[in-house]
Structures are given as structure tokens and as C-alpha cells.
Design an enzyme around this catalytic site. Structure first.
Site, PDB file in Angstrom:
ATOM      1  N   ASP A   7       0.861  -1.164   0.000  1.00  7.75           N
ATOM      2  CA  ASP A   7       0.000   0.000   0.000  1.00  7.75           C
ATOM      3  C   ASP A   7       0.908   1.227   0.000  1.00  7.75           C
ATOM      4  O   ASP A   7       2.105   1.119   0.280  1.00  7.75           O
ATOM      5  CB  ASP A   7      -0.885  -0.035   1.249  1.00  7.75           C
ATOM      6  CG  ASP A   7      -1.658   1.247   1.453  1.00  7.75           C
ATOM      7  OD1 ASP A   7      -2.371   1.663   0.528  1.00  7.75           O
ATOM      8  OD2 ASP A   7      -1.517   1.842   2.535  1.00  7.75           O
ATOM      9  N   ASP A   9      -0.190   5.216   0.952  1.00  9.39           N
ATOM     10  CA  ASP A   9      -0.484   6.110   2.077  1.00  9.39           C
ATOM     11  C   ASP A   9      -0.645   5.327   3.375  1.00  9.39           C
ATOM     12  O   ASP A   9      -1.449   4.397   3.451  1.00  9.39           O
ATOM     13  CB  ASP A   9      -1.762   6.909   1.816  1.00  9.39           C
ATOM     14  CG  ASP A   9      -1.572   7.988   0.765  1.00  9.39           C
ATOM     15  OD1 ASP A   9      -0.553   8.684   0.819  1.00  9.39           O
ATOM     16  OD2 ASP A   9      -2.446   8.130  -0.108  1.00  9.39           O
TER      17      ASP A   9
END
Length: 215
Positions: A7, A9
Site C-alpha cells: 500500500d 499512504d
């Protein structure tokens, strides 16, 4: 073949400031009260339409569409003005370099748009680290497995050869839905308990600890 899909953020970079500012301003520009920042941080990682549905569940679809438009305009303006701050978490660059040196192939599956992800990676000089980049522009929101399945296909890896690394229950859910091992990180936006409950096989306490977990 070992594929690590990250991922963005909350996992690689701390992008909450820009997301919170843009979301608050988008609501205000649409004539609504700004949402609570804690609730905004909770939806980081989801695709924008899904995030807005959770933040404004009682609003008409036309209102949510306007929030979406305002958010994109505000976020883009901040990025183009050089006001967007998305710092790497301490130790991330060294961890990514170490994985590459040990033979891992790297990818990203993120709720960001293509343009936002490209800008983020270029800013930190990380574009060349990743062989597959999957974003919300081309896939359903997490925890749907589409992004991770596309990353597997592009890297020519099987689910058994891969691991998904993220900071939210949405990342863990996507991994489980794709049949991929899930590892959480504790420096992002969801709690360690939430990550374990969502299916994390382990939760890293630092990038160095993540290297140990990945072996």
C-alpha cells in the site's frame, strides 16, 4: 520469485495531511460541515468514491459527486503548487533497497489515482523500484482483490509467492480475497488489533522488523 506488494499512504508515505485538508475543503465547498479528521484518516486507502460514501452516507449521490470533484480539484491544485507533503516514513527507503538487493520484486496497490502515485514516487526517487503499479483509476476499491490480482499477473507471480503489506484492514481484506499472505504495519492509520482481526499474519513494528518478517 518473491513479490511484495505495498500500500502507499500510511505504509510507505504519511499522506494524511494532504488527504485531510482536501477532504475538509471539499466538504466545505459543497456546503457541508467538514468531517472529523479521525474519520478521514480511517478511510485513507479506499478509492475516493467509496471513501466519500462512508463520510457522507446520508447525502444524495449528486452531492457526493460534487464532493468528489471538489476533492480532486483541491488535491491537484495543492500538488501543482508544490504544497503537497507526503514524507516517507523513516527507514522505508532502506527497507525497499534491501528487499531489491535480496531478490524481491516490488509492487504497489493503492487507493491513489495514477497521477498522484506517479508524483509521489517521482518525488522520492522511487519510481524504478516497482514493477507493477495498481491504482484506483483502474480497479474497484479495496478490499476487492482486483488490484492485487492485476499485480500478480503483471509480475507473473502466484498468490503463494506474494505478500501484501499495508496499514489498514482494507489491505488485509484485499490480500485474503486474493489468496495472498497479509502483513500489517503499525505506523499507519488502523490499529494493530484491527489488522489482526482483518487477517494479518503478522504486524511489523518498523521497516527493519518488516524485513525480518519477510525473511
Amino acid at each position: 520469485m518473491r513479490l511484495a506488494v505495498f500500500d502507499c499512504d500510511g505504509t510507505l508515505v504519511d499522506g494524511q495531511a494532504g488527504v485531510c485538508f482536501a477532504m475538509e475543503q471539499a466538504f466545505v465547498q459543497t456546503g457541508l460541515p467538514a468531517p472529523d479528521r479521525h474519520q478521514v484518516r480511517r478511510i485513507v486507502g479506499l478509492s475516493l468514491p467509496q471513501a466519500i460514501r462512508l463520510l457522507a452516507p446520508g447525502e444524495a449521490e449528486a452531492v457526493r459527486t460534487e464532493i468528489d470533484r471538489q476533492y480532486r480539484d483541491i488535491f491537484r491544485a495543492a500538488r501543482e503548487a508544490g504544497q503537497l507533503v507526503e514524507p516517507l516514513y523513516d527507514g522505508i527507503r532502506e527497507m525497499l533497497d534491501a528487499l531489491l538487493a535480496s531478490g524481491w520484486i516490488l509492487g504497489i496497490a493503492t487507493g491513489k489515482a495514477d497521477r498522484g502515485l506517479a508524483h509521489c514516487l517521482a518525488t522520492h526517487g522511487l519510481t524504478g523500484h516497482f514493477v507493477t503499479l495498481q491504482t484506483a483509476d483502474r480497479h474497484p476499491s479495496k478490499p476487492h482483490p482486483a488490484m492485487l490480482e492485476a499485480a500478480l499477473a503483471e509480475a507473473m507471480a502466484t498468490p503463494e509467492q506474494a505478500v501484501m503489506i499495508g496499514d489498514t484492514q482494507y489491505d488485509m481484506g484485499m490480500a485474503l480475497n486474493a489468496g495472498v499472505r497479509a502483513i500489517g504495519v503499525d505506523w499507519g492509520y488502523h490499529t494493530v488489533q484491527e489488522l489482526h482481526e482483518a487477517g494479518a499474519a503478522a504486524v511489523a513494528t518498523s521497516p527493519a522488523n518488516l524485513l525480518e518478517l519477510l525473511g
